[in-house]
Design an enzyme around this catalytic site. Structure first.
Site, mmCIF file in Angstrom:
data_model
loop_
_atom_site.group_PDB
_atom_site.id
_atom_site.type_symbol
_atom_site.label_atom_id
_atom_site.label_comp_id
_atom_site.label_asym_id
_atom_site.label_seq_id
_atom_site.Cartn_x
_atom_site.Cartn_y
_atom_site.Cartn_z
ATOM 1 N N ASP A 105 -8.663 -26.435 -6.018
ATOM 2 C CA ASP A 105 -7.524 -25.713 -5.436
ATOM 3 C C ASP A 105 -6.193 -26.356 -5.823
ATOM 4 O OD1 ASP A 105 -8.972 -23.800 -4.152
ATOM 5 O OD2 ASP A 105 -8.638 -24.535 -2.118
ATOM 6 N N GLY A 163 -14.547 -16.485 -4.724
ATOM 7 C CA GLY A 163 -14.974 -17.883 -4.744
ATOM 8 C C GLY A 163 -13.955 -18.758 -4.049
ATOM 9 N N HIS A 164 -14.325 -20.022 -3.870
ATOM 10 C CA HIS A 164 -13.413 -21.003 -3.295
ATOM 11 C C HIS A 164 -13.550 -22.311 -4.066
ATOM 12 C CE1 HIS A 164 -13.630 -18.138 0.158
ATOM 13 N NE2 HIS A 164 -12.335 -18.322 0.064
ATOM 14 N N LYS A 200 0.846 -1.198 0.000
ATOM 15 C CA LYS A 200 0.000 0.000 0.000
ATOM 16 C C LYS A 200 0.882 1.250 0.000
ATOM 17 C CE LYS A 200 -3.849 -2.189 -0.158
ATOM 18 N NZ LYS A 200 -4.209 -2.535 -1.538
ATOM 19 N N ILE A 204 -14.947 -25.096 -3.811
ATOM 20 C CA ILE A 204 -16.250 -25.733 -4.063
ATOM 21 C C ILE A 204 -17.001 -25.025 -5.203
ATOM 22 C CG2 ILE A 204 -17.566 -24.434 -2.311
ATOM 23 C CD1 ILE A 204 -18.879 -27.179 -1.559
ATOM 24 N N ASN A 205 -16.828 -23.713 -5.296
ATOM 25 C CA ASN A 205 -17.494 -22.966 -6.364
ATOM 26 C C ASN A 205 -16.875 -23.296 -7.717
ATOM 27 O OD1 ASN A 205 -17.013 -20.602 -3.915
ATOM 28 N ND2 ASN A 205 -19.079 -21.260 -4.439
HETATM 29 C C1 LIG Z 1 -12.184 -17.291 10.811
HETATM 30 C C2 LIG Z 1 -11.442 -17.273 9.503
HETATM 31 C C3 LIG Z 1 -10.311 -18.248 9.499
HETATM 32 C C4 LIG Z 1 -9.671 -18.365 8.173
HETATM 33 C C5 LIG Z 1 -8.711 -19.550 8.168
HETATM 34 C C6 LIG Z 1 -8.257 -19.840 6.745
HETATM 35 C C7 LIG Z 1 -7.478 -21.144 6.683
HETATM 36 C C8 LIG Z 1 -7.027 -21.430 5.289
HETATM 37 C C9 LIG Z 1 -8.037 -22.291 4.621
HETATM 38 C C10 LIG Z 1 -7.729 -22.396 3.166
HETATM 39 C C11 LIG Z 1 -9.020 -22.570 2.442
HETATM 40 C C12 LIG Z 1 -8.819 -22.652 0.979
HETATM 41 C C13 LIG Z 1 -10.123 -22.423 0.254
HETATM 42 C C14 LIG Z 1 -11.040 -23.626 0.276
HETATM 43 C C15 LIG Z 1 -9.865 -22.017 -1.174
HETATM 44 O O1 LIG Z 1 -10.564 -22.392 -2.051
HETATM 45 S S1 LIG Z 1 -8.566 -20.941 -1.508
HETATM 46 C C16 LIG Z 1 -8.832 -20.353 -3.176
HETATM 47 C C17 LIG Z 1 -9.400 -19.009 -3.141
HETATM 48 N N1 LIG Z 1 -9.538 -18.423 -4.442
HETATM 49 C C18 LIG Z 1 -8.484 -17.958 -5.125
HETATM 50 O O2 LIG Z 1 -7.336 -18.015 -4.741
HETATM 51 C C19 LIG Z 1 -8.822 -17.372 -6.469
HETATM 52 C C20 LIG Z 1 -8.088 -16.085 -6.778
HETATM 53 N N2 LIG Z 1 -8.218 -15.133 -5.717
HETATM 54 C C21 LIG Z 1 -9.349 -14.474 -5.422
HETATM 55 O O3 LIG Z 1 -10.379 -14.630 -6.058
HETATM 56 C C22 LIG Z 1 -9.311 -13.505 -4.252
HETATM 57 O O4 LIG Z 1 -7.973 -13.248 -3.922
HETATM 58 C C23 LIG Z 1 -10.044 -14.054 -3.010
HETATM 59 C C24 LIG Z 1 -9.498 -15.406 -2.596
HETATM 60 C C25 LIG Z 1 -11.528 -14.176 -3.299
HETATM 61 C C26 LIG Z 1 -9.810 -13.109 -1.842
HETATM 62 O O5 LIG Z 1 -10.332 -11.853 -2.187
HETATM 63 P P1 LIG Z 1 -9.879 -10.542 -1.399
HETATM 64 O O6 LIG Z 1 -9.563 -10.881 0.017
HETATM 65 O O7 LIG Z 1 -10.926 -9.522 -1.625
HETATM 66 O O8 LIG Z 1 -8.466 -10.202 -2.060
HETATM 67 P P2 LIG Z 1 -8.124 -9.672 -3.533
HETATM 68 O O9 LIG Z 1 -9.322 -9.079 -4.214
HETATM 69 O O10 LIG Z 1 -7.433 -10.768 -4.270
HETATM 70 O O11 LIG Z 1 -7.118 -8.500 -3.243
HETATM 71 C C27 LIG Z 1 -5.985 -8.636 -2.446
HETATM 72 C C28 LIG Z 1 -5.715 -7.327 -1.795
HETATM 73 O O12 LIG Z 1 -4.608 -7.493 -0.940
HETATM 74 C C29 LIG Z 1 -3.643 -6.502 -1.252
HETATM 75 N N3 LIG Z 1 -2.320 -6.984 -0.943
HETATM 76 C C30 LIG Z 1 -1.741 -8.132 -1.357
HETATM 77 N N4 LIG Z 1 -0.504 -8.252 -0.849
HETATM 78 C C31 LIG Z 1 -0.284 -7.158 -0.099
HETATM 79 C C32 LIG Z 1 0.808 -6.676 0.676
HETATM 80 N N5 LIG Z 1 1.952 -7.364 0.760
HETATM 81 N N6 LIG Z 1 0.670 -5.482 1.313
HETATM 82 C C33 LIG Z 1 -0.485 -4.774 1.230
HETATM 83 N N7 LIG Z 1 -1.567 -5.192 0.508
HETATM 84 C C34 LIG Z 1 -1.455 -6.360 -0.136
HETATM 85 C C35 LIG Z 1 -3.834 -6.249 -2.724
HETATM 86 O O13 LIG Z 1 -3.257 -5.033 -3.126
HETATM 87 C C36 LIG Z 1 -5.360 -6.233 -2.793
HETATM 88 O O14 LIG Z 1 -5.825 -5.002 -2.287
HETATM 89 P P3 LIG Z 1 -7.091 -4.236 -2.946
HETATM 90 O O15 LIG Z 1 -6.905 -4.248 -4.423
HETATM 91 O O16 LIG Z 1 -8.284 -5.035 -2.513
HETATM 92 O O17 LIG Z 1 -7.031 -2.882 -2.339
#
Ligand SMILES: CCCCCCCCCCCC[C@H](C)C(=O)SCCNC(=O)CCNC(=O)[C@H](O)C(C)(C)COP(=O)(O)OP(=O)(O)OC[C@H]1O[C@@H](n2cnc3c(N)ncnc32)[C@H](O)[C@@H]1OP(=O)(O)O
Length: 382
Positions: free
Chosen positions: A152, A121-122, A58, A124-125
């Site tokens: 994934d 999405g994740h 940022k 499952i989607n």
């Molecule tokens: C209680 C909660 C506990 C959580 C525990 C989690 C445990 C892990 C579990 C793993 C589960 C895995 C699951 C089942 C999955 O399916 S993972 C697959 C997810 N989907 C993808 O990877 C597809 C591609 N990615 C995406 O569609 C999206 O990144 C997302 C996954 C929907 C997340 O969306 P969102 O959080 O809004 O992020 P994005 O739009 O990608 O934007 C990222 C923002 O972060 C920023 N960013 C990045 N790096 C830095 C950094 N170093 N310093 C500062 N900022 C950083 C980017 O600039 C971006 O910011 P901005 O453009 O939004 O302003």
């Protein structure tokens, strides 16, 4: 190792891109994970062999720094929603202008185009959108996602790693990098090509859970044993099926034919009753060394001590004693050498990596003071 000398910048993501980065690291690439500042703990459980640099994207200086790291590398791996990297001015067109040899891999759910491209999405989607989820699950039950393995990891991280390796190979002749648009929907669908293309031979004519390979057939299913464990049965071919019946002490002449679909429920009932009469260890003894295609369903606790897996050293332990699968496949001359040290904490290697990329101590101190980067090496060792 096969990927020795390849420098990878991996922007920290959730699960698929981290797996992709770990594959590259396991096979010898130098993978640098770019983390955010001021985040206590990394959620990257696929961090084996990586180093971590914490950069605040940022801040304009943080973006400029990342640009320098990317243009001096072979591969950029980014897991963000479409448009995020462009907003930062780090989109592939700009980066490839600065480094035409760069391989820029974009791992997303829906790909870089299409009406869903920017949607969250994740797994499952994505699996649902690939068509495959509609085929997974038992008869009469709703579709069931097999953990987050299909989109994934198989269709996502692994497929993306394949794309990167292909692009690296192609670069050796063209001298040029390229952009990889890895969509998990398409990757999962591609992994499922067998299901798609074997429709032509009628393999999926029945509803979900009623076909040969989707738990419809009694000879391709799991069965509970007397001790509450399970055996996996995959006795498809007639000669193997006969060995299954022998092991179960069943007489083929007194049973319906193997391929009589309408009798499958009755055959399943008989097999279920038989398997429930002995323990998993008993059945393993009976079927080991035969071609019945019957194996124990091993738990994570059992798997590494199974003699076969032990003989091949299929599972490894890291320095903290945590067990995980050894990288696959095994290459005869240049096998993977997975790092056994503990995973990096966020920013652990900031100074080391920036020094390696040509930054002076003064530059690094200035960025540390300004909060553009963070180094947590000392804290992590306490
Ligand atoms: C209680 C909660 C506990 C959580 C525990 C989690 C445990 C892990 C579990 C793993 C589960 C895995 C699951 C089942 C999955 O399916 S993972 C697959 C997810 N989907 C993808 O990877 C597809 C591609 N990615 C995406 O569609 C999206 O990144 C997302 C996954 C929907 C997340 O969306 P969102 O959080 O809004 O992020 P994005 O739009 O990608 O934007 C990222 C923002 O972060 C920023 N960013 C990045 N790096 C830095 C950094 N170093 N310093 C500062 N900022 C950083 C980017 O600039 C971006 O910011 P901005 O453009 O939004 O302003």
């Amino acid at each position: 190792m096969a990927l020795a000398g390849v420098r990878v910048i991996e922007l920290a993501g959730l699960a698929p891109a981290p797996f992709c980065g770990m594959i590259l690291a396991d096979f010898g690439a130098k993978v640098i994970r770019v983390d955010r500042n001021k985040v206590g703990m990394s959620l990257d459980t696929q961090a084996r062999g990586k180093r971590s640099v914490a950069i605040n994207l940022k801040a304009a200086e943080g973006v400029a720094l990342l640009r320098k790291l990317c243009v001096q590398s072979d591969v950029v791996l980014e897991p963000y929603r479409k448009g995020v990297m462009e907003k930062l001015g780090l989109g592939p067109q700009e980066m490839l202008k600065e480094n035409p040899r760069l391989i820029y891999a974009r791992l997303t759910g829906y790909g870089q185009s299409g009406s869903y491209a920017t949607a969250a999405g994740h797994d499952i989607n994505y699996l649902a959108m690939s068509g495959l989820l509609s085929r997974l699950g038992r008869s009469g039950e709703k579709p069931y996602a097999p953990l987050n393995l299909m989109a994934d990891f198989a269709g996502g991280g692994l497929t993306c790693a394949l794309g990167i390796v292909l692009a690296l190979l192609e670069r050796t002749t063209s001298g040029k990098g390229q952009i990889i648009d890895a969509s998990m929907v398409e990757g999962a669908a591609y992994v499922g090509s067998f299901a798609w293309k074997s429709r032509s031979i009628g393999m999926w004519d029945c509803p979900r859970g009623q076909n040969m390979l989707d738990s419809g057939a009694p000879f391709y299913d799991t069965y509970e044993t007397a001790d509450g464990k399970y055996m996996a049965v995959g006795a498809i071919e007639p000669q193997f099926y006969r060995q299954l019946l022998t092991g179960l002490e069943l007489d083929a002449g007194e049973l319906p034919p193997q391929m009589s679909f309408t009798d499958w429920p009755e055959l399943r009932r008989i097999f279920t009753e038989r398997f429930a009469s002995k323990t998993q260890a008993d059945w393993s003894r009976i079927f080991d060394g035969t071609d019945a295609c019957v194996t124990p369903v091993l738990s994570f606790d059992q798997v590494s001590s199974h003699p076969h897996n032990q003989e091949r050293a299929s599972f490894i332990k890291d320095s903290s004693g945590e067990e995980s699968p050894r990288p696959a496949p095994v290459l005869s001359r240049t096998p993977a050498e997975p790092c056994l040290a503990s995973d990096p904490v966020i920013g652990e290697h900031t100074v080391e990596v920036l020094t390696e990329y040509g930054f002076t101590s003064a530059d690094i101190d200035q960025m540390l003071t300004a909060g553009v980067v963070e180094c947590n090496a000392v804290k992590s060792k306490l």
